[in-house]
Design a protein around this motif. Sequence first.
Motif, PDB file in Angstrom:
ATOM      1  N   ALA A  33      17.248  -9.497  15.635  1.00  0.00           N
ATOM      2  CA  ALA A  33      16.088  -8.569  15.509  1.00  0.00           C
ATOM      3  C   ALA A  33      16.673  -7.087  15.050  1.00  0.00           C
ATOM      4  N   PRO A  34      15.641  -6.499  14.627  1.00  0.00           N
ATOM      5  CA  PRO A  34      14.247  -6.702  14.307  1.00  0.00           C
ATOM      6  C   PRO A  34      14.119  -7.088  12.901  1.00  0.00           C
ATOM      7  N   ARG A  35      12.975  -7.448  12.573  1.00  0.00           N
ATOM      8  CA  ARG A  35      12.731  -7.736  11.187  1.00  0.00           C
ATOM      9  C   ARG A  35      12.363  -6.253  10.448  1.00  0.00           C
ATOM     10  N   ASP A  36      12.728  -6.126   9.215  1.00  0.00           N
ATOM     11  CA  ASP A  36      12.643  -4.710   8.675  1.00  0.00           C
ATOM     12  C   ASP A  36      11.652  -4.688   7.347  1.00  0.00           C
ATOM     13  N   LEU A  37      11.232  -3.474   6.967  1.00  0.00           N
ATOM     14  CA  LEU A  37      10.661  -3.029   5.800  1.00  0.00           C
ATOM     15  C   LEU A  37      10.998  -2.033   4.905  1.00  0.00           C
ATOM     16  N   LYS A  38      11.298  -2.284   3.798  1.00  0.00           N
ATOM     17  CA  LYS A  38      11.692  -0.784   3.208  1.00  0.00           C
ATOM     18  C   LYS A  38      10.515  -0.683   1.887  1.00  0.00           C
ATOM     19  N   VAL A  39       9.825   0.598   2.113  1.00  0.00           N
ATOM     20  CA  VAL A  39       8.731   0.632   1.038  1.00  0.00           C
ATOM     21  C   VAL A  39       9.169   1.873   0.249  1.00  0.00           C
ATOM     22  N   THR A  40       9.377   1.974  -1.217  1.00  0.00           N
ATOM     23  CA  THR A  40       9.496   2.957  -1.917  1.00  0.00           C
ATOM     24  C   THR A  40       8.193   3.578  -2.538  1.00  0.00           C
ATOM     25  N   LEU A  41       7.943   4.794  -2.374  1.00  0.00           N
ATOM     26  CA  LEU A  41       6.894   5.285  -2.756  1.00  0.00           C
ATOM     27  C   LEU A  41       7.013   6.458  -3.787  1.00  0.00           C
ATOM     28  N   LEU A  42       6.076   6.576  -4.601  1.00  0.00           N
ATOM     29  CA  LEU A  42       6.022   7.793  -5.499  1.00  0.00           C
ATOM     30  C   LEU A  42       5.746   8.881  -4.910  1.00  0.00           C
ATOM     31  N   ASP A  43       6.708   9.835  -5.101  1.00  0.00           N
ATOM     32  CA  ASP A  43       6.517  11.223  -4.342  1.00  0.00           C
ATOM     33  C   ASP A  43       5.548  12.145  -4.915  1.00  0.00           C
ATOM     34  N   SER A  44       4.615  11.909  -4.807  1.00  0.00           N
ATOM     35  CA  SER A  44       3.454  12.574  -5.603  1.00  0.00           C
ATOM     36  C   SER A  44       2.799  13.956  -4.642  1.00  0.00           C
ATOM     37  N   GLU A  45       2.017  14.669  -5.250  1.00  0.00           N
ATOM     38  CA  GLU A  45       1.448  15.770  -4.534  1.00  0.00           C
ATOM     39  C   GLU A  45       0.451  15.128  -3.240  1.00  0.00           C
ATOM     40  N   GLN A  46      -0.197  14.075  -3.615  1.00  0.00           N
ATOM     41  CA  GLN A  46      -1.045  13.501  -2.651  1.00  0.00           C
ATOM     42  C   GLN A  46       0.025  12.899  -1.412  1.00  0.00           C
ATOM     43  N   LEU A  47       1.228  12.691  -1.581  1.00  0.00           N
ATOM     44  CA  LEU A  47       2.406  12.033  -0.506  1.00  0.00           C
ATOM     45  C   LEU A  47       2.660  13.307   0.186  1.00  0.00           C
ATOM     46  N   GLY A  48       2.475  14.592  -0.326  1.00  0.00           N
ATOM     47  CA  GLY A  48       3.169  15.682   0.425  1.00  0.00           C
ATOM     48  C   GLY A  48       2.070  16.013   1.573  1.00  0.00           C
ATOM     49  N   SER A  49       0.962  15.392   1.626  1.00  0.00           N
ATOM     50  CA  SER A  49       0.272  15.982   2.786  1.00  0.00           C
ATOM     51  C   SER A  49       0.091  14.738   3.980  1.00  0.00           C
ATOM     52  N   VAL A  50       1.158  13.720   3.433  1.00  0.00           N
ATOM     53  CA  VAL A  50       1.299  12.562   4.518  1.00  0.00           C
ATOM     54  C   VAL A  50       2.438  12.826   5.497  1.00  0.00           C
ATOM     55  N   ASP A  51       2.437  12.659   6.703  1.00  0.00           N
ATOM     56  CA  ASP A  51       3.483  12.785   7.470  1.00  0.00           C
ATOM     57  C   ASP A  51       4.475  11.484   7.582  1.00  0.00           C
ATOM     58  N   THR A  52       5.714  11.554   7.116  1.00  0.00           N
ATOM     59  CA  THR A  52       6.867  10.287   7.142  1.00  0.00           C
ATOM     60  C   THR A  52       7.831  10.874   7.816  1.00  0.00           C
ATOM     61  N   ASP A  53       7.835  11.739   8.890  1.00  0.00           N
ATOM     62  CA  ASP A  53       8.883  12.220   9.652  1.00  0.00           C
ATOM     63  C   ASP A  53       9.095  11.059  10.949  1.00  0.00           C
ATOM     64  N   PRO A  54      10.299  10.521  10.886  1.00  0.00           N
ATOM     65  CA  PRO A  54      10.493   9.183  11.902  1.00  0.00           C
ATOM     66  C   PRO A  54      10.681   9.930  13.210  1.00  0.00           C
ATOM     67  N   SER A  55      10.655  10.982  13.641  1.00  0.00           N
ATOM     68  CA  SER A  55      10.718  11.550  15.035  1.00  0.00           C
ATOM     69  C   SER A  55       9.248  11.861  15.503  1.00  0.00           C
ATOM     70  N   ASP A  56       8.130  11.526  14.766  1.00  0.00           N
ATOM     71  CA  ASP A  56       6.717  11.673  15.174  1.00  0.00           C
ATOM     72  C   ASP A  56       6.550  10.336  15.661  1.00  0.00           C
ATOM     73  N   GLY A  57       7.246   9.199  15.551  1.00  0.00           N
ATOM     74  CA  GLY A  57       6.493   7.993  16.527  1.00  0.00           C
ATOM     75  C   GLY A  57       5.621   7.482  15.348  1.00  0.00           C
ATOM     76  N   SER A  80      14.435  11.421  -2.869  1.00  0.00           N
ATOM     77  CA  SER A  80      15.396  11.459  -3.796  1.00  0.00           C
ATOM     78  C   SER A  80      15.314  12.318  -5.055  1.00  0.00           C
ATOM     79  N   SER A  81      16.137  12.606  -5.853  1.00  0.00           N
ATOM     80  CA  SER A  81      15.656  13.444  -7.002  1.00  0.00           C
ATOM     81  C   SER A  81      14.867  12.713  -8.097  1.00  0.00           C
ATOM     82  N   SER A  82      14.859  11.416  -8.011  1.00  0.00           N
ATOM     83  CA  SER A  82      13.936  10.527  -8.986  1.00  0.00           C
ATOM     84  C   SER A  82      12.360  10.565  -8.536  1.00  0.00           C
ATOM     85  N   ARG A  83      12.172  11.514  -7.687  1.00  0.00           N
ATOM     86  CA  ARG A  83      10.803  11.504  -6.992  1.00  0.00           C
ATOM     87  C   ARG A  83      10.309  10.429  -6.514  1.00  0.00           C
ATOM     88  N   THR A  84      10.857   9.838  -5.535  1.00  0.00           N
ATOM     89  CA  THR A  84      10.550   8.854  -4.634  1.00  0.00           C
ATOM     90  C   THR A  84      10.723   8.917  -3.248  1.00  0.00           C
TER      91      THR A  84
END
Length: 333
Positions: A33-57, A80-84
Motif C-alpha cells: 500500500a498504497p496504489r499511486d498515480l503520476k500525472v505529467t501536465l503541460l505547464d501552461s498559463e492556465q495551470l499557473g492558476s491551479v494549486d498543486t501544493d502538496p501541503s494544502d491537502g 521542470s525546465s521542459s515546462r511540465t
Amino acid sequence: MNNLQFLIGRKPKFYDVSDMIVKAVSSGARGKAPRDLKVTLLDSEQLGSVDTDPSDGLICTFLVDGAEFFRGIVVSDNRSSSRTVEIHAMDNAMYLTKNKGSFTFKKKTATQIFKAVCKKANLKVGGAVNTKFKIKELTKKGTTFWDVIQDALSQTYSSTGKRYYVTSIKGELYLKKRTESNNMIIVDPDTNTTTYSQTRSIEDTYTRLKLYSSTTKKKKTTTKVKKTVINKPLENKIGMMQDVESVDKKIKKSELKKKAETWKKDKSTMSTTMSWSGLGDTRAISGKAICVKAPQLDVNKVLYIDSDTHTWQNGSYTMQLTLKYAASNSDAG
C-alpha cells in the motif's frame, strides 16, 4: 483512444486540468500500500492558476472513459525546465502506512482486525468479506497499521489456504477475497499481447517444515516440535531446505494439518511467474484474476495479478503485469 479526465483541488472547488495531460502512470502491487498515480501536465498559463501544493491537502481524481480509476492525495509536485509538472498522488491506504501504533487482538478474525484498524486511522470501510477464521492472538508493538492488517491476512492464509486483499475504491477501503470473476480479462497474442516471458525458480523453495511451540518458565524457554512435514520427492532432487514456523502450544491437529497443506502448496514448490505487456484494461488490478493464453509456453489458464502498471501517453494505453501461478484457484494470489 481513451477519454482521460484529471481533477485536482479541495472541496468545494476542483480544477479540471484534463486538457493538459501529457502522460499518466498508475501502479500497484499485491500486499503493498498504497496504489499511486503520476500525472505529467503541460505547464501552461492556465495551470499557473491551479494549486498543486502538496501541503494544502489536495485530492485528485483520475477517470478513464468516464469511470473513476483512481482517487487519492497529492503527495508531491515537480516542475521542470521542459515546462511540465508531474503530480504524484497516493490512494488513502497511504494512511495505513503513515501511522504506527501498538495493537493486541484476541480471538478476532482478520475482518474484525481490518475494521478496527481502519477505524483507528479514521478511514471509511466500504465493505469487508467475512474471513471467518479467528486468530488466537495478534500482538504488534510500534508497527504500521498496514503491517497489522497484513499479519492478520497472512495468518489467515496460513491456517485456511484462502487469500484476501485490501483495495481502495472511490475513497473507501475494501477487504476482498481473491477469486475468479465472470468479468475476467482474457489476454492472448492475437488480440492484446505485445510481449510475455516466464520465470521458474527454486530460490525461495523449501523441502521440509518444522512447526514448533515454545513455553517459558522461570526465564527458561523450551521448544517442542508439533509437526514435521517433508516433501520427499522434491528433497531427493534438490536437497534439504528446511523452514520453521512457531505455533500456539494448544493448536489443534486439524489446524496443524491445514498449515502443513498450505505451506506445501505455497513454499514447497517451484515458483513460476509471468511478465506480460500489452494493451491496457482498467480491470487489470493487482489481486484480480486474469485468463492468459501463451501458446509458446503452453499456457492457457487463470493467473493472478501480482503487480500492475498502467500507462497512458500519446493517445495509447498500455499495461505491464507480473502474474503469479497458483496451485489451485482457492489458494491463488
